[in-house]
Design a protein around this motif. Sequence first.
Motif, PDB file in Angstrom:
ATOM      1  N   ILE A  72      27.845  37.559  44.656  1.00  0.00           N
ATOM      2  CA  ILE A  72      28.578  36.992  45.792  1.00  0.00           C
ATOM      3  C   ILE A  72      29.563  35.994  45.206  1.00  0.00           C
ATOM      4  CG2 ILE A  72      26.813  37.207  47.572  1.00  0.00           C
ATOM      5  CD1 ILE A  72      25.994  34.318  46.927  1.00  0.00           C
ATOM      6  N   CYS A  73      30.380  35.368  46.027  1.00  0.00           N
ATOM      7  CA  CYS A  73      31.188  34.273  45.524  1.00  0.00           C
ATOM      8  C   CYS A  73      30.226  33.183  45.076  1.00  0.00           C
ATOM      9  CB  CYS A  73      32.115  33.735  46.592  1.00  0.00           C
ATOM     10  SG  CYS A  73      32.905  32.214  46.048  1.00  0.00           S
ATOM     11  N   GLN A  74      30.403  32.722  43.868  1.00  0.00           N
ATOM     12  CA  GLN A  74      29.442  31.771  43.306  1.00  0.00           C
ATOM     13  C   GLN A  74      29.726  30.328  43.746  1.00  0.00           C
ATOM     14  OE1 GLN A  74      27.110  33.256  40.628  1.00  0.00           O
ATOM     15  NE2 GLN A  74      27.818  35.017  41.790  1.00  0.00           N
ATOM     16  N   GLN A  75      30.743  30.166  44.569  1.00  0.00           N
ATOM     17  CA  GLN A  75      31.113  28.837  45.094  1.00  0.00           C
ATOM     18  C   GLN A  75      31.084  27.807  43.963  1.00  0.00           C
ATOM     19  OE1 GLN A  75      32.230  29.350  47.932  1.00  0.00           O
ATOM     20  NE2 GLN A  75      30.965  30.858  48.952  1.00  0.00           N
ATOM     21  N   CYS A  76      31.886  28.095  42.946  1.00  0.00           N
ATOM     22  CA  CYS A  76      31.896  27.250  41.758  1.00  0.00           C
ATOM     23  C   CYS A  76      32.274  25.810  42.102  1.00  0.00           C
ATOM     24  CB  CYS A  76      32.898  27.797  40.747  1.00  0.00           C
ATOM     25  SG  CYS A  76      32.671  29.548  40.451  1.00  0.00           S
ATOM     26  N   ALA A  77      31.638  24.890  41.401  1.00  0.00           N
ATOM     27  CA  ALA A  77      31.986  23.490  41.601  1.00  0.00           C
ATOM     28  C   ALA A  77      33.389  23.233  41.060  1.00  0.00           C
ATOM     29  CB  ALA A  77      30.974  22.600  40.897  1.00  0.00           C
ATOM     30  N   PRO A  99      36.181  25.600  40.508  1.00  0.00           N
ATOM     31  CA  PRO A  99      36.553  27.007  40.637  1.00  0.00           C
ATOM     32  C   PRO A  99      37.903  27.362  40.009  1.00  0.00           C
ATOM     33  CG  PRO A  99      36.640  25.874  42.766  1.00  0.00           C
ATOM     34  CD  PRO A  99      36.353  24.830  41.742  1.00  0.00           C
ATOM     35  N   GLU A 100      37.904  28.416  39.244  1.00  0.00           N
ATOM     36  CA  GLU A 100      39.150  28.942  38.680  1.00  0.00           C
ATOM     37  C   GLU A 100      40.109  29.386  39.783  1.00  0.00           C
ATOM     38  OE1 GLU A 100      40.487  29.523  35.429  1.00  0.00           O
ATOM     39  OE2 GLU A 100      39.025  27.927  35.122  1.00  0.00           O
ATOM     40  N   CYS A 101      39.533  29.999  40.803  1.00  0.00           N
ATOM     41  CA  CYS A 101      40.378  30.539  41.870  1.00  0.00           C
ATOM     42  C   CYS A 101      41.184  29.435  42.516  1.00  0.00           C
ATOM     43  CB  CYS A 101      39.506  31.233  42.914  1.00  0.00           C
ATOM     44  SG  CYS A 101      38.287  30.129  43.655  1.00  0.00           S
ATOM     45  N   LEU A 102      40.547  28.279  42.642  1.00  0.00           N
ATOM     46  CA  LEU A 102      41.239  27.168  43.285  1.00  0.00           C
ATOM     47  C   LEU A 102      42.368  26.654  42.392  1.00  0.00           C
ATOM     48  CD1 LEU A 102      39.697  24.398  45.359  1.00  0.00           C
ATOM     49  CD2 LEU A 102      41.242  23.736  43.546  1.00  0.00           C
ATOM     50  N   VAL A 154      31.695  24.470  49.295  1.00  0.00           N
ATOM     51  CA  VAL A 154      31.999  25.877  49.572  1.00  0.00           C
ATOM     52  C   VAL A 154      33.504  26.080  49.465  1.00  0.00           C
ATOM     53  CG1 VAL A 154      31.909  27.713  51.289  1.00  0.00           C
ATOM     54  CG2 VAL A 154      29.993  26.134  51.032  1.00  0.00           C
ATOM     55  N   VAL A 155      33.872  27.106  48.710  1.00  0.00           N
ATOM     56  CA  VAL A 155      35.290  27.387  48.498  1.00  0.00           C
ATOM     57  C   VAL A 155      35.777  28.279  49.636  1.00  0.00           C
ATOM     58  CG1 VAL A 155      36.910  28.480  46.929  1.00  0.00           C
ATOM     59  CG2 VAL A 155      35.031  27.094  46.030  1.00  0.00           C
ATOM     60  N   GLN A 156      36.843  27.866  50.262  1.00  0.00           N
ATOM     61  CA  GLN A 156      37.343  28.579  51.431  1.00  0.00           C
ATOM     62  C   GLN A 156      38.757  29.087  51.189  1.00  0.00           C
ATOM     63  OE1 GLN A 156      35.385  28.806  54.087  1.00  0.00           O
ATOM     64  NE2 GLN A 156      34.079  26.975  54.192  1.00  0.00           N
ATOM     65  N   ALA A 176      41.795  35.525  38.260  1.00  0.00           N
ATOM     66  CA  ALA A 176      41.218  34.359  37.597  1.00  0.00           C
ATOM     67  C   ALA A 176      39.727  34.184  37.874  1.00  0.00           C
ATOM     68  CB  ALA A 176      41.960  33.101  38.039  1.00  0.00           C
ATOM     69  N   CYS A 177      39.232  34.771  38.943  1.00  0.00           N
ATOM     70  CA  CYS A 177      37.819  34.587  39.267  1.00  0.00           C
ATOM     71  C   CYS A 177      36.967  35.384  38.285  1.00  0.00           C
ATOM     72  CB  CYS A 177      37.532  35.046  40.692  1.00  0.00           C
ATOM     73  SG  CYS A 177      35.753  35.190  40.997  1.00  0.00           S
ATOM     74  N   PRO A 178      36.067  34.731  37.599  1.00  0.00           N
ATOM     75  CA  PRO A 178      35.227  35.447  36.620  1.00  0.00           C
ATOM     76  C   PRO A 178      34.164  36.312  37.276  1.00  0.00           C
ATOM     77  CG  PRO A 178      35.219  33.057  36.233  1.00  0.00           C
ATOM     78  CD  PRO A 178      35.802  33.277  37.576  1.00  0.00           C
ATOM     79  N   ALA A 200      34.680  37.954  42.870  1.00  0.00           N
ATOM     80  CA  ALA A 200      34.253  37.625  44.225  1.00  0.00           C
ATOM     81  C   ALA A 200      35.308  37.936  45.279  1.00  0.00           C
ATOM     82  CB  ALA A 200      33.883  36.151  44.305  1.00  0.00           C
ATOM     83  N   ARG A 201      36.541  38.087  44.819  1.00  0.00           N
ATOM     84  CA  ARG A 201      37.607  38.156  45.827  1.00  0.00           C
ATOM     85  C   ARG A 201      38.196  39.549  45.961  1.00  0.00           C
ATOM     86  NH1 ARG A 201      40.851  33.156  46.780  1.00  0.00           N
ATOM     87  NH2 ARG A 201      39.319  31.474  46.643  1.00  0.00           N
ATOM     88  N   GLN A 202      38.574  39.858  47.163  1.00  0.00           N
ATOM     89  CA  GLN A 202      39.164  41.167  47.434  1.00  0.00           C
ATOM     90  C   GLN A 202      40.267  41.011  48.472  1.00  0.00           C
ATOM     91  OE1 GLN A 202      35.044  42.697  48.261  1.00  0.00           O
ATOM     92  NE2 GLN A 202      36.041  44.627  47.824  1.00  0.00           N
TER      93      GLN A 202
HETATM   94  S1  SF4 Z   1      36.116  32.981  44.006  1.00  0.00           S
HETATM   95 FE1  SF4 Z   1      35.322  33.119  41.969  1.00  0.00          FE
HETATM   96  S2  SF4 Z   1      36.004  31.305  40.932  1.00  0.00           S
HETATM   97 FE2  SF4 Z   1      36.276  30.980  43.084  1.00  0.00          FE
HETATM   98  S3  SF4 Z   1      34.467  29.928  43.707  1.00  0.00           S
HETATM   99 FE3  SF4 Z   1      34.118  32.086  44.067  1.00  0.00          FE
HETATM  100  S4  SF4 Z   1      33.177  32.808  42.209  1.00  0.00           S
HETATM  101 FE4  SF4 Z   1      34.017  30.824  41.722  1.00  0.00          FE
END
Ligand code: SF4
Lengths: 870, 209, 305
Positions: free
Chosen positions: B57-62, B64-67, B82-84, B99-101, B104-106
């Motif tokens: 699932i989205c790992q809701q990184c503390a 986050p690369e995506c951010l 929680v990353v939104q 960028a998300c390792p 999680a994103r589509q």
């Molecule tokens: S989208 Fe990827 S990088 Fe961003 S919080 Fe979720 S798992 Fe982490």
Amino acid sequence: MIAQPTNIKEDKWVPTSCGGCYAQCGIRAHVVDGIVVDLEGNPDTPAGSGRICAKGTAQLMTLYDRHRLNYPVKRTNPQKGVGVDPKWQRITWEEALDTIVEKFKNMKDPRGTYFQATTVQTSEIRFAVIAFMRAWGFRNYWVSGGGLWCGNGAHFMNGIMHAAWSIIPDWTYNNYTIYFGCSKGHGAGHAALQSAQWVADARARGMKAVVFDPFLSTQASKAHEWVPIRVGTDGAVALGMLNVILNEIGKWDDRYLKLKTNAPYLIQPDGHYKRDGATNKPLIWDPEDGRAKTFDDKSIKDYALLGSYQVDGTEVHPGFQLLKDHVKKNYPLDKVEKISSVPESTLRRIATEFVEHAQIGSTIMIDGHELPLRPSAAIFFRGSQGHVNSGWNCLEIDLLNHVVGAADVPGGSMGHGPPVSHGHPDTGKPNTVPYTCPDGLMVVKGWVYDHKPYPLREPGPPQRLDLQDMFPCSVYNAFTICTPEWEQYMKDFKIDYRPEIMINFGSNSVMTMANAEEVTENFLKKFNFIFSFNIYQNEFTEAVADIVLPDTCFLQRYTPCVPFPSTCCHPPGMDHWVWQIRQPVTEPLYERRDFNEMMLEIAKRLGIQEKYYDAINNIIPVRYGGEMAPEYQLDPKGDHDWQDIVDRVLKDRLGPEKGLEALKKTGLEKWPTKVQEMYWRWFTPVRVPIYFEFFLEAGEKLQKLLASYGREDMADFRFYTPLAEWFPCPSHEEKNPEFDLWAFSWRPSFHTQSSTQNNPWLDEVSVNDPFVYLIQINASTGKKKGLKDHDIIWVENPDGRKIKGPVKLVEGMHHEQLGIAGCHGHWARGTPISKGKGQFFDDLINPDLKHTDSLTQGSDACVKVKIYKA
Amino acid sequence: MPRYGFVIDLKRCYGCYTCQVACKAANHTPQGIDWARCVPAETGSFPVALRQMVPLICQQCADPECLKVCPTGATTQDENGVVQVDPDLCMGCKYCIMACPYGARQTVDEWKTYFPDADGDLDPYEAYAKAQWEEKNGYGIATKCDFCADRVKEGRQPACVEACPAKARYFGDLDDPESEVSILIRRERGFQLNPEFGTDPSCYYLPPR
Amino acid sequence: MLPNLKAQSKWSWLVAAYLFLAGLGAGAYVTGVVASYLGDGWIGISKIGVCLGFPCVLVGCMFLLADLGAPLNFWRAAMRPNTSWIARGTIIITIFMVLAFIHVAFWLWPFQGLAEAVGARQFIGILGVIFAFGTMIYTGILLAASRPIAFWSTSMLPLLFLVSALSTGIMAVILLASFAGTTHAGPIHSLARFDSLVIILEMFVLGFFLQGTHRVPEARASANLVLSGAVAPLFWWGVAVLGLIVPLLLDLLGARLEGGGAITVAFVASLCGILGGLFLRQVVLSGGIHAPLRAGRFEIALPNI
Ligand code: SF4
Ligand SMILES: Nc1nc2c(c(=O)[nH]1)N[C@H]1C(S)=C(S)[C@@H](COP(=O)(O)OP(=O)(O)OC[C@H]3O[C@@H](n4cnc5c(=O)[nH]c(N)nc54)[C@H](O)[C@@H]3O)O[C@H]1N2
Ligand SMILES: Nc1nc2c(c(=O)[nH]1)N[C@H]1C(S)=C(S)[C@@H](COP(=O)(O)OP(=O)(O)OC[C@H]3O[C@@H](n4cnc5c(=O)[nH]c(N)nc54)[C@H](O)[C@@H]3O)O[C@H]1N2
Ligand code: SF4
Ligand code: SF4
Ligand code: SF4
Ligand code: SF4
Ligand SMILES: [Mo]
């Protein structure tokens, strides 16, 4: 807050029961303005414990699937057969019902009616199917592949040994489980969701599981040890382990064997019990008094399990001694290794671990009762039973439980059922407690099939078109009715009526029994008229149905009692009994109508409703333990509709306040289980056999009967032996070295047999899964054959039947076997999503005598194949 | 403010795909979009091979690369960690997907019916699902698991946690050392996937055996 | 069983075209500005180079826009320059485009009056070159910032894109200049010779770039994909042969020729080299493979990327 459109008028949760597979979990539907928008587990019920599975959730897409049957249709192409286009024409319900009633009225003989039903919608079978059979007066009945694949051996043998449909470990206390070809707790199998949770808890606690499986199945992947096994050899493995336990380790549960089994019964040289001259009761040997006594003699001080004794001048042995000697002589481990491919040392180690974990002699206090604690279990189901030695495989595995006393006691193997119920606190119903036959052996109280597993049916002149009712241990069979020889059988056995009308509820027997061609040509085409209730146009309806009626799916019908005793969906264990109902969660779409209501309607139009009501009055006490109160019995002269019947059943079983209106709100009624119910074995004065004397007699009688018709060729009487034996399948005797792989089938947790592949969510999952739509073979075997992933191969059986598909090379597969998932590879026009995906394994299966268990008549589902690139 | 976290117990998970389907049903995601993904893995070689399902699932990184890579500010992190994704701000550049390792994103371009040869109009459920999706997400933009923010606000558990038959999924507060998730992580050697990316995921896994 | 690592598919040829055109435009602009210092014979060349800058980058941006899922929000692209390389790039590119546009404007009505303001033009030119370099390099950094894609996440990538941008920029100038027949024969000759050096440099950089892929499995998978897998034909034929070897050989051949023949050879060499530059971007994009995820002894490939 969920952003809700402001114009929502109604937003509710409707409790009901899932019908995605026969686990029948309690679920609830989220309904917004009449649209079902989500399905979730119902947290109030133990049947599913508030959870749901992928198949269950995805039923949302089945509910709204427009590929479903929406209107009655009739065949306009007179030709029938696999792949034929029936050229459906839409008709009205009136026309459909009129035609059906007319066909019934014009029958030459009502006995020529045949009811075929799916195994999935178990609760429906109980009412509409059986009541109609009794009312119209016929005995031909069949649950598609079920029975052949899963029912014959397993249900029959569990019925004898556990008064139950199936067994699962008591995961609350179990420390060591050996799986023989079943997935219990890992998706398929029974009480699926609670089991999944319990087994996960047990695993977390440190329970060890050892899984005998030809491939690294879900259960094997979660186990502490996967033991790759050659298909169909489970019985031999179990006998080898028994040999280790009885003769090498020399440990068993003395008290259990003496008091709860026929192990001490004395056996004469002819194999029969030594009976008391006066009472005809079987005798045992009391070593303290040094003489034989009847098994239930109050003065017995001890029972001899071993030794040789003289009674009335004949030499007799306790059955246990015979079993012990038998496995020693006939199942040495080196022989078992050759049969099963499992190394001798592995077999010895696992047998040892099994006994050690059983902690023979230990006890536990539960609710103030001191009970034996036996945290070892050996379980089995479809995989080990789908063979020529179906019945014996199951018994042999279960014997492991009984020699260590791990049957229906804490930690051991539990029948479910569960078989013992003392009933709702207000009504005492349903009440089912097993009782004893004159020989002291256990007889189950409520049973689903029309004859109980024990005492065995008396072989007698057959009435049924498949002759099944003359075989003492048969539940169903395929070989009689699917063979071209059938006409001859009819003559030989003097069956004086013909197949005329088939009613099909659900079943997709063209895909779920054996190869489509023989099933269709030899069996289904015998009928002049077939009408079928289904939710999809499946391979069956397209091949042979004359009229197809659009059933509502389970989400739109009433069912009075869902996971209750005598099915294997009620979870055993110290929790709650639960009685669930099924109710429509929205209005039916299109012209879909409930099968239950329509069968009742047909009965009314045929003028047989009196008998129909009467049949229901009789079914309830037998299937759901306990007479019906007069005020709730159906009035044969009255006019009842289906909801009224449901209401009466509920009030009668649960009390006047718990009618349909009340249960619609909660969806269920539950009450606590009792120790005496769940761990019933030592509370119930019954014994079970470890020496199967009664097979001997049954075999003798059957042989005599068949001989009287000149058809002794119809059974192999070696199977009717009192001492557990393993018999090879045809696949084990294949001599041609070209056929170097065994093919078998397994169930993915996210499909139900042939039912769910057209569900787009489940199809989406399957397309992305690396295993389910592909043929798995061992990687190094594949490489030796020059194959790589996704190469298209042919899989061909010795009779030249073949199927084609992409191959997947995996490490988790026995090197000489090949696995194909479920019943895929659909071709019906009415199911476009599933069409052509995955493989149709059953096309490799032959429904003939050679591939049939002579005891239970289960079908052989393993096959020797060769493979080559397409 | 709690820091929401997930625990997925690999030893309990038997790979039934329920989380994947339950997430789809609860969030009305369109064809091809699964915020919860199950990926089967195999290792070893016959006869000592192992198989394991790895649910993602989205790992809701503390951290986050995506951010970090998001140029528009559409990706944000709320007070619960929680990353939104704000569908109104996202321009659909898909940089976050690269960028998300954790995959999680589509994105999805349009609503395709699951019943291809149907006559054009959607059945009542699909019509409802489509409206929900368009209201909360949309097309062309990045979407992902949001720890079922709406359900959690209502005091419920995430859909995949409630459904999981093996009880292999847990949701709770990582900052509270006494929460179920914290205890599980501590006691059972919980680990994060590929910590080398330095994103400090809020989703922990418990070892397969 | 090693997971079957799959390349990303979400950044398509539209993005490759963008990366390529941005680089080419900036490279051509730099060529133009540098040429303006080389004497009178180079004025035409210089104008060609400078004029190519703005439109190429602009068209490139159109491709990027076409790739956006929500193009109406494109204007938000520069909101997070503190962390995002797209945001930074957007700023760099925008400034570059403004500068390049102004630079061109010096020659256009109604700004022709400014044509005499040589100092201002030179100032703009120098600023422009700085941002052109920014543009050329950033396209590489943009990819290099995707940490889970080891194939991209290397400092060789910005260098590779820089060299390729320069080379394709020069070639774009040659291409246009050669339409004017022998008018610019001398400068074309010189540019072609210089370009052959850049190509040799690019070959080295590419070599180093690929050599760096041995360290982690996902980069090895990328290298396999590019060198011997599905992308290999495009790499070997499109990038190596068409984009590097052919232009290099032709440039060397052109150096021995005179007049029209040399121009034709330079024209063909440039055309090939430019296509090669586009293919290079595409090869890099389609070789992008995310790192496998590891859970204990199990490894999985990311689904759906
Ligand atoms: S989208 Fe990827 S990088 Fe961003 S919080 Fe979720 S798992 Fe982490
Ligand atoms: N290859 C292979 N074959 C097998 C097995 C295997 O493991 N592998 N297993 C065997 C076993 S154990 C069994 S029990 C059999 C089962 O075989 P079947 O009893 O034939 O079961 P299904 O294949 O599920 O087919 C059930 C049909 O019922 C329809 N149906 C579903 N819900 C409803 C409903 O509410 N009303 C009506 N009227 N119809 C409905 C479905 O559309 C489907 O066409 O298959 C056997 N065949
Ligand atoms: N998800 C799901 N659940 C279901 C059903 C379903 O279709 N889907 N169907 C229901 C029905 S009708 C039934 S009968 C049950 C069946 O439930 P299970 O008994 O669990 O059925 P299978 O998965 O068919 O078989 C179990 C295992 O036996 C293995 N096997 C095959 N042949 C052999 C053999 O000769 N020896 C050994 N040791 N192993 C072997 C297979 O590889 C497989 O892993 O599930 C019920 N529950
Ligand atoms: S296990 Fe069977 S009954 Fe239970 S939710 Fe799943 S499909 Fe429905
Ligand atoms: S629902 Fe639970 S058991 Fe099933 S795959 Fe997901 S995490 Fe695993
Ligand atoms: S796709 Fe949307 S969320 Fe992702 S980086 Fe681009 S703008 Fe941000
Ligand atoms: S937490 Fe919610 S959104 Fe995330 S995967 Fe689970 S169900 Fe889907
Ligand atoms: Mo079954």
